[in-house]
Enzyme design. Structure first.
Site, short mmCIF file in Angstrom:
data_model
loop_
_atom_site.label_atom_id
_atom_site.label_comp_id
_atom_site.label_asym_id
_atom_site.label_seq_id
_atom_site.Cartn_x
_atom_site.Cartn_y
_atom_site.Cartn_z
N LYS A 79 25.69 13.28 -8.61
CA LYS A 79 25.75 11.99 -8.71
C LYS A 79 24.58 11.23 -7.83
O LYS A 79 25.00 11.51 -6.61
CB LYS A 79 27.18 11.30 -8.70
CG LYS A 79 27.26 9.85 -9.00
CD LYS A 79 28.54 9.27 -8.54
CE LYS A 79 29.67 9.72 -8.72
NZ LYS A 79 30.88 9.20 -8.56
N CYS A 96 14.94 -0.28 -8.50
CA CYS A 96 14.73 0.37 -9.78
C CYS A 96 16.09 0.30 -10.60
O CYS A 96 17.29 0.82 -10.32
CB CYS A 96 14.11 1.73 -9.72
SG CYS A 96 13.79 2.69 -11.14
N CYS A 98 15.52 1.49 -13.94
CA CYS A 98 14.81 2.36 -14.92
C CYS A 98 14.62 3.81 -14.85
O CYS A 98 14.40 4.78 -15.73
CB CYS A 98 13.36 1.84 -15.60
SG CYS A 98 11.96 2.35 -14.31
N CYS A 107 11.92 -0.30 -6.93
CA CYS A 107 10.89 -0.41 -7.80
C CYS A 107 9.55 -0.18 -7.42
O CYS A 107 9.12 -0.67 -6.48
CB CYS A 107 11.32 -1.68 -8.56
SG CYS A 107 9.97 -2.09 -9.81
FE1 FES Z 1 12.10 1.27 -12.23
FE2 FES Z 1 10.53 -1.00 -11.66
S1 FES Z 1 12.89 -0.90 -12.43
S2 FES Z 1 10.07 1.18 -11.35
#
Ligand code: FES
Length: 131
Positions: A79, A96, A98, A107
């Site tokens: 995790k 981040c 994503c 990010c």
């Molecule tokens: Fe992942 Fe920007 S939200 S790189």
């Protein structure tokens, strides 16, 4: 049923029989402009059918969905958890969401490429101090 039977038994065979397909290899070079033009629709149809079958049955043509979101960050950990003290954030920080960032947990803008490639709409969470 009569129109379909006529189409299959008469119209399509007549159409195919009248296509200007030469009997020899050299005959292709003697075809005129109208002959080549007549070959465009059946060639486009054959290409479309071939491409559709390729997309339907060839495993390499299908996009592979792994089901895994995190493909790079601390893969050996069961995790991924990061703790950042609020006092360490100067004015604001973008984190981040994503899982594409190379500067995890911050990010680095990689979500832009991810969104372009997938049609997604991911972006960072921005934490900032009140003034
Ligand atoms: Fe992942 Fe920007 S939200 S790189």
């Amino acid at each position: 049923m009569q129109p379909v039977a006529h189409l299959v038994k008469v119209t399509v065979p007549d159409y195919l029989a009248n296509l200007p397909i030469p009997d020899s290899f050299g005959g292709w070079f003697r075809l005129g402009f109208k002959d080549w033009l007549a070959l465009v629709p059946p060639t486009a149809l054959a290409a479309g059918v071939t491409y559709t079958l390729y997309r339907a049955w060839c495993p390499k043509a299908r996009k592979v969905v792994t089901g895994r979101t995190n493909k790079a960050v601390q893969l050996s950990n069961p995790k991924v958890v990061d703790t950042i003290d609020v006092e360490d954030i100067s004015e604001k920080a973008a984190f981040c969401r994503c899982w594409q960032s190379r500067n995890w947990p911050y990010c680095d803008g990689s979500h832009g490429n991810h969104n372009k490639e997938t049609g997604d709409n991911l972006g960072p969470v921005i934490v900032k101090k009140k003034k």
